[in-house]
Scaffold this active site. Structure first.
Site, PDB file in Angstrom:
ATOM      1  N   ASN A 150      -0.908  -8.579  10.587  1.00 50.10           N
ATOM      2  CA  ASN A 150      -0.120  -7.517  11.222  1.00 50.10           C
ATOM      3  C   ASN A 150       0.012  -7.679  12.732  1.00 50.10           C
ATOM      4  O   ASN A 150       0.914  -7.123  13.330  1.00 50.10           O
ATOM      5  CB  ASN A 150      -0.704  -6.144  10.893  1.00 50.10           C
ATOM      6  CG  ASN A 150      -2.203  -6.076  11.090  1.00 50.10           C
ATOM      7  OD1 ASN A 150      -2.947  -6.850  10.489  1.00 50.10           O
ATOM      8  ND2 ASN A 150      -2.651  -5.177  11.925  1.00 50.10           N
ATOM      9  N   GLN A 178       2.026  -6.131   5.223  1.00 51.82           N
ATOM     10  CA  GLN A 178       3.063  -6.642   6.125  1.00 51.82           C
ATOM     11  C   GLN A 178       4.078  -7.524   5.392  1.00 51.82           C
ATOM     12  O   GLN A 178       5.148  -7.808   5.924  1.00 51.82           O
ATOM     13  CB  GLN A 178       2.431  -7.461   7.260  1.00 51.82           C
ATOM     14  CG  GLN A 178       1.676  -6.626   8.280  1.00 51.82           C
ATOM     15  CD  GLN A 178       2.579  -5.744   9.139  1.00 51.82           C
ATOM     16  OE1 GLN A 178       3.735  -6.072   9.404  1.00 51.82           O
ATOM     17  NE2 GLN A 178       2.055  -4.615   9.567  1.00 51.82           N
ATOM     18  N   SER A 198       2.367  -0.752   1.340  1.00 49.45           N
ATOM     19  CA  SER A 198       2.499   0.567   1.959  1.00 49.45           C
ATOM     20  C   SER A 198       3.960   0.858   2.266  1.00 49.45           C
ATOM     21  O   SER A 198       4.648   0.023   2.866  1.00 49.45           O
ATOM     22  CB  SER A 198       1.680   0.589   3.254  1.00 49.45           C
ATOM     23  OG  SER A 198       1.910   1.797   3.943  1.00 49.45           O
ATOM     24  N   GLY A 199       4.446   2.043   1.867  1.00 54.01           N
ATOM     25  CA  GLY A 199       5.859   2.388   2.002  1.00 54.01           C
ATOM     26  C   GLY A 199       6.420   2.299   3.412  1.00 54.01           C
ATOM     27  O   GLY A 199       7.530   1.828   3.621  1.00 54.01           O
ATOM     28  N   CYS A 323      -4.716   0.850  19.108  1.00 53.72           N
ATOM     29  CA  CYS A 323      -6.066   0.974  19.630  1.00 53.72           C
ATOM     30  C   CYS A 323      -6.500   2.437  19.567  1.00 53.72           C
ATOM     31  O   CYS A 323      -6.580   3.127  20.566  1.00 53.72           O
ATOM     32  CB  CYS A 323      -6.086   0.464  21.064  1.00 53.72           C
ATOM     33  SG  CYS A 323      -7.718   0.386  21.769  1.00 53.72           S
TER      34      CYS A 323
HETATM   35  C1  PLP Z   1      -0.362  -0.858   8.247  1.00 55.56           C
HETATM   36  C2  PLP Z   1      -1.313  -1.757   7.564  1.00 55.56           C
HETATM   37  C3  PLP Z   1      -2.311  -1.248   6.707  1.00 55.56           C
HETATM   38  C4  PLP Z   1      -2.540   0.221   6.525  1.00 55.56           C
HETATM   39  O1  PLP Z   1      -1.506   0.849   5.807  1.00 55.56           O
HETATM   40  P1  PLP Z   1      -1.356   2.434   5.897  1.00 55.56           P
HETATM   41  O2  PLP Z   1      -0.305   2.764   4.912  1.00 55.56           O
HETATM   42  O3  PLP Z   1      -0.957   2.744   7.294  1.00 55.56           O
HETATM   43  O4  PLP Z   1      -2.680   3.029   5.524  1.00 55.56           O
HETATM   44  C5  PLP Z   1      -3.137  -2.148   6.070  1.00 55.56           C
HETATM   45  N1  PLP Z   1      -2.997  -3.469   6.243  1.00 55.56           N
HETATM   46  C6  PLP Z   1      -2.058  -3.999   7.032  1.00 55.56           C
HETATM   47  C7  PLP Z   1      -1.941  -5.478   7.152  1.00 55.56           C
HETATM   48  C8  PLP Z   1      -1.177  -3.163   7.731  1.00 55.56           C
HETATM   49  O5  PLP Z   1      -0.259  -3.690   8.525  1.00 55.56           O
END
Ligand code: PLP
Length: 394
Positions: A150, A178, A198-199, A323
């Site tokens: 990410n 991602q 994740s949506g 952060c």
């Molecule tokens: C954003 C992210 C998460 C967390 O997802 P959420 O839906 O915000 O809890 C986990 N892993 C990666 C690599 C992400 O970029």
């Protein structure tokens, strides 16, 4: 405002909003209710599950909806740990640059007596299937390696890692938060046992995600309550969120190739433009890299100031990972790829999507050049570098 922080979250698409609205407005029944409004919601849920399954190349029964990527990561890892302990296997292999949803879950397991082995990440931002093969032991119960990072956007050789795990009979989970909607996913071909998405990372709503778990893996529930999600995730389903996520994922997968082509061209121009800034460097290999990710370090400046001044100029960026702890420690991802503290402090992450334009990119380049010069002009570290009292690293 130019939004260039799509790795943090994305704008909810029109398609997702339009798909969700009826389930907020008129079809608001509880999918567990036996009346017709509940059953209509339940049918929409079934159809959303099939849509998500199709995008991953799995069966609808293998999809469990969660309240986001973090929950999916927690549930996958906790499940493998519990199943492993039953067979006396308490060794888990992961990498040093995972998301905190993974790393903090592993920390918790470590306190419970599991042995956690975090693989080093090469300075190009990659781990190899050979590294994974070398770390697997007879008591390994899980390998968890993210599909794409990410912060620096590098893409891991998931299929190869999956093949190694399959051959050795070890469960393989990937945090594909991602990657989903941006990179091809086929859980069968890629030998993935569990996968999180994740949506809100592909223009769906926030607070909703999914966990794929291959048939036969007895997912362990993190939340006690009703029998929703076949007993694997209690709580009334987030029907509008799930419908919106499924619609967004379908749209992202249908347009994946054209979006990747468009976005990666803008990414490459942005990298080219920022590379003209002296004493700067891209973090991680240029390829394989997420289509929208640009991650830089600029020597002699502080990333937080950089992004606040960019914000003043109308550019939404990030210094790396969000952060939230307010700590001054540099990003664990940049340290993992071997950036020294001073350099890692001067980081900037710009993440584009298909809604950005080439004009946005030129404006970001101009704004970043201005802000970096301005900050360097008043930086004591930069003066020391100029006067030779300190050595340049980049
Ligand atoms: C954003 C992210 C998460 C967390 O997802 P959420 O839906 O915000 O809890 C986990 N892993 C990666 C690599 C992400 O970029």
């Amino acid at each position: 405002m130019i939004y260039a922080d799509n790795a943090a979250t994305t704008k909810t698409s029109r398609t997702a909003i339009e798909a969700m609205t009826p389930y907020l407005d008129t079809v608001y029944g509880n999918p567990s209710s036996l009346h017709s409004m509940g059953q209509a919601a339940n049918q929409a849920l079934t159809s959303a599950r099939e849509t998500v399954a199709q995008c991953l190349g799995c069966d609808a029964k293998e999809i469990t909806f969660t309240a986001g990527g973090s929950e999916a990561d927690n549930q996958a890892i906790t499940t493998a740990a519990i199943l492993g302990a039953r067979q006396g296997k308490k060794h888990i292999v992961s990498t040093a640059f995972e998301h905190h949803a993974v790393l903090h879950t592993l920390k918790k397991l470590e306190k419970q007596g599991y042995e956690i082995e975090l693989l080093d990440v090469h300075e190009d931002g990659l781990v190899t299937a050979e590294q994974v093969a070398g770390a697997i032991r007879p008591d390994t119960c899980l390998v968890t390696v993210m599909y794409a990072n990410n912060e620096i956007g590098t893409i891991q050789p998931i299929a190869g890692i999956g093949a190694v795990c399959r051959e050795k009979g070890v469960l393989f989970h990937t945090d594909a938060v991602q990657a989903a909607g941006h990179l091809p996913i086929d859980v069968v071909k890629q030998n993935v046992d569990m996968l999180s998405l994740s949506g809100h990372k592909f223009h769906g709503p926030k607070g909703v995600g999914a966990l794929y778990a291959r048939k036969g893996i007895a997912l362990q529930s993190l939340i006690e309550g009703g029998a929703q999600e076949r007993g694997k995730r209690a709580g009334t389903e987030n029907v509008p969120g799930i419908i919106g996520m499924a619609a967004a994922l379908k749209e992202a997968c249908e347009h994946m190739d054209e979006n990747a082509k468009k976005v990666s061209a803008m990414r490459d121009r942005l990298i080219e433009g920022l590379s003209a800034i002296p004493h700067s460097a891209v973090n991680g290999a240029l390829s394989p890299r997420l289509p929208g990710n640009v991650s830089f370090c600029f020597e002699g400046i502080e990333g937080e100031s950089l992004l606040l001044l960019l914000d003043d100029k109308g550019v939404c960026a990030s210094s790396g990972s969000a952060c939230t702890s307010g700590s001054l420690d540099p990003s664990h991802v940049l340290l993992a790829i071997g950036r020294v503290h001073d350099v890692a402090h001067g980081s900037l992450r710009l993440t584009l999507c298909e809604e950005n334009t080439p004009e946005d990119v030129e404006a970001i380049i101009a704004a970043t050049k201005d802000v970096v010069s301005y900050l360097r002009a008043m930086s004591p570290v930069w003066r020391d570098l100029q006067e030779g009292k300190r050595q340049f690293i980049l």
